[in-house]
Design a protein around this motif. Structure first.
Motif, mmCIF file in Angstrom:
data_model
loop_
_atom_site.group_PDB
_atom_site.id
_atom_site.type_symbol
_atom_site.label_atom_id
_atom_site.label_comp_id
_atom_site.label_asym_id
_atom_site.label_seq_id
_atom_site.Cartn_x
_atom_site.Cartn_y
_atom_site.Cartn_z
ATOM 1 N N GLN A 42 32.553 44.355 21.902
ATOM 2 C CA GLN A 42 32.459 42.899 21.816
ATOM 3 C C GLN A 42 32.026 42.484 20.417
ATOM 4 N N THR A 47 31.612 38.531 17.785
ATOM 5 C CA THR A 47 31.649 37.073 17.710
ATOM 6 C C THR A 47 32.345 36.680 16.418
ATOM 7 N N ASP A 56 32.945 34.149 21.400
ATOM 8 C CA ASP A 56 32.644 35.521 21.811
ATOM 9 C C ASP A 56 33.926 36.222 22.230
ATOM 10 N N ARG A 77 35.402 39.811 23.992
ATOM 11 C CA ARG A 77 35.202 41.085 24.668
ATOM 12 C C ARG A 77 36.527 41.840 24.617
#
Length: 548
Positions: A277, A279, A288, A290
């Motif tokens: 993950q 940002t 964000d 993932r």
């Protein structure tokens, strides 16, 4: 003369050989815990490559794998060993003063600093001159932590990436045009160094453009799908997958490597699943990401889940919940103890609804805590715990720990197994209010599902207050190309009455419970959906697609 000379040499050589042998025996005793004998150490001194790569040579002599060798070496030398060293902001000085090429060649990365000492991780422990050089560059002593080389490489990548060598901020509204794709494809050539590939400006720019285009089109997911003869990038917009573009298949390794670097994954590992993950920023927005990677027969398939927190409104009104259901739900949530479940398939907005419900709770007078996988939204005044199986933080172990933190309200991201279900129900019976999600098709099915997991009937009847089930439908929008824009939720709320408790105690199935609930005023989800059709918020085709 020749005979005399030979005799002299033999006479003087024997004591010298004996002294050297005793010295090797003493050194061998020191290395005994590593499984390296004196004979092997003598081989080490003469082995090819022992000067250039002493640690690699030592691993070969130890006849073991890298991690075991490092663990033994750390234990013998009194050094810490970390499988996955985690980068802290205080290590910024390391990445400012130590050139990236030097850090990678020495296989040393900064972890943290207290302002006086720098803690570093290395996968190459036998290089004292390198450690001295680092202390000179940093103008401070270093503390050494031993870690596998792949983990150190990942640490180094992350350190220089945060410094700004790898740009993660998408600042230009760049159209994803054919010329950009051709530029990236032409720049790759025959490049085989995956890290160098991930750091090339055309590749960085291409991935940034893909992400920007996905966010511009309000996509929740990006699929990078390599096929036998082409690469397809698809976007999930309003719940539906659409083909976005098809760059040359040769770009697949570049896109994969860049995304792995961004999400702190092992770029050299192309044969096992990985999750990461990160940002990214677009102006003032934080998004964000993932990432999930799996190997397929045609290359690595990648799926990115995008969460633009600025576009998500955590309010029950914005979710499309009717005033009647809101009123009934809030009546349940205001209870001091008990459990309320939110059910539905993956991607039906269960977590968003839970967060919206938490937003209605008085967090000044009630201690609200969560255990989630992953933590999707950061909420003010709430303590949130991230599931991390590698650190033995599961839903069950995390929930057990939360119960020692004097909580009033607990959110359990998902009930997956008997232990988590049992702990959640026990918490609801001992003065806590519990919110959780469960995978079932409708609200009445949640009760037999809990029993199937292994929860006793009497525990369900005494703890469960209600079950909210939901689906997401596309909102009608005639001005849009597809006729839809955005989504809204449709719901059904089952309140556990005495009649429902009786049926639960009798081990009734979901159909029986559903019929009994309807007799007592339960409104199935389709009724809520058809009301929204009447209001012009969606249409019958969409209701049929989602609920048939």
């Amino acid at each position: 003369m020749a005979a005399a000379g030979n005799g002299k040499a033999n006479g003087e050589g024997a004591p010298t050989t004996a002294i050297v042998t005793r010295r090797w025996d003493r050194v061998g005793a020191l290395y005994k815990d590593l499984g390296v004998s004196a004979d092997k150490l003598r081989q080490f001194a003469a082995a090819e490559g022992s000067d250039e790569a002493p640690w690699d040579t030592m691993i070969q002599l130890m006849a073991t794998d890298e991690q075991t060798a490092l663990e033994r070496f750390a234990d013998r030398c009194g050094l810490p060993f970390e499988v996955e060293p985690r980068l802290e902001e205080s290590a910024a000085r390391f990445y400012e003063l130590v050139p990236a090429d030097l850090a990678r060649s020495l296989m040393i990365g900064g972890i943290s600093s207290d302002g006086h000492v720098m803690t570093v991780a290395t996968g190459q422990p036998m290089q004292p001159s390198a450690f001295s050089m680092l202390e000179d560059l940093l103008d401070m002593p270093i503390v050494i932590v031993l870690s596998p080389r792949a983990a150190v490489a990942s640490l180094i990548n992350r350190g220089y990436e945060q410094r700004g060598d790898l740009v993660e901020e998408i600042v230009d509204e760049m159209p994803l045009d054919p010329s950009a794709i051709e530029s990236a494809a032409g720049a790759i050539g025959k490049q085989t160094d995956l890290l160098a590939l991930a750091r090339q400006t055309p590749v960085i720019r291409l991935v940034n453009m893909i992400l920007f285009e996905a966010l511009r089109r309000r996509a929740s997911d990006v699929h990078v799908h390599p096929m036998e003869s082409k690469l397809v990038i698809r976007l999930r917009v309003d719940g539906m997958l659409v083909d976005a573009f098809s760059p040359p298949l040769s770009l697949a390794p570049a896109i994969s490597s860049r995304l792995k670097v961004m999400t702190d994954l092992d770029i050299a590992n192309r044969y096992s699943p990985q999750d990461g993950q990160t940002t990214v920023r677009i102006g003032s927005k934080k998004v964000d990401i993932r990432l999930s990677v799996i190997p397929t027969i045609y290359g690595e398939r990648i799926v990115l889940r995008l969460l633009d927190q600025s576009q998500t409104r955590l309010d029950l009104d914005d979710l499309g919940m009717s005033p009647i259901i809101q009123s009934e739900l809030m009546d349940l949530i205001d209870r001091p103890n008990g459990m309320v479940l939110v059910t539905g398939p993956t991607g039906s907005g269960k977590t968003t609804t839970l967060y919206a419900a938490l937003g209605r709770i008085d967090r000044d007078t009630r201690n609200v805590m969560t255990i989630e996988d992953p933590v999707e939204y950061r909420l003010e005044g709430i303590s949130q715990m991230q599931v991390n199986p590698k650190r033995n933080v599961t839903f069950a172990t995390g929930l057990r720990a939360l119960l020692r933190q004097d909580p009033d309200v607990i959110l359990v991201g998902e009930i997956r197994d008997h232990e988590t279900a049992q702990l959640a129900i026990q918490a609801s019976l001992t003065g806590h209010f519990v919110l959780a999600t469960l995978h079932t098709n409708d609200a009445p099915s949640a009760i037999p599902r809990l029993i199937d997991i292994g929860v006793e009937h009497y525990l369900v009847t005494s703890s469960l207050l209600g079950v909210l089930a939901q689906r997401l439908l596309r909102r009608s929008d005639p001005s849009s190309d597809t006729g839809y824009r955005g989504r809204l939720a449709v719901h059904e709320l089952l309140t556990v009455t005495d009649r429902i408790r009786e049926l639960t105690a009798q081990n009734a199935d979901g159909v029986t419970i559903r019929h009994a609930a309807i007799e007592e005023g339960f409104a199935p989800m389709r009724e809520d959906a058809m009301r929204k059709v009447e209001l012009g918020q969606t249409d019958e085709n969409e209701v049929f697609r989602a609920l048939h």
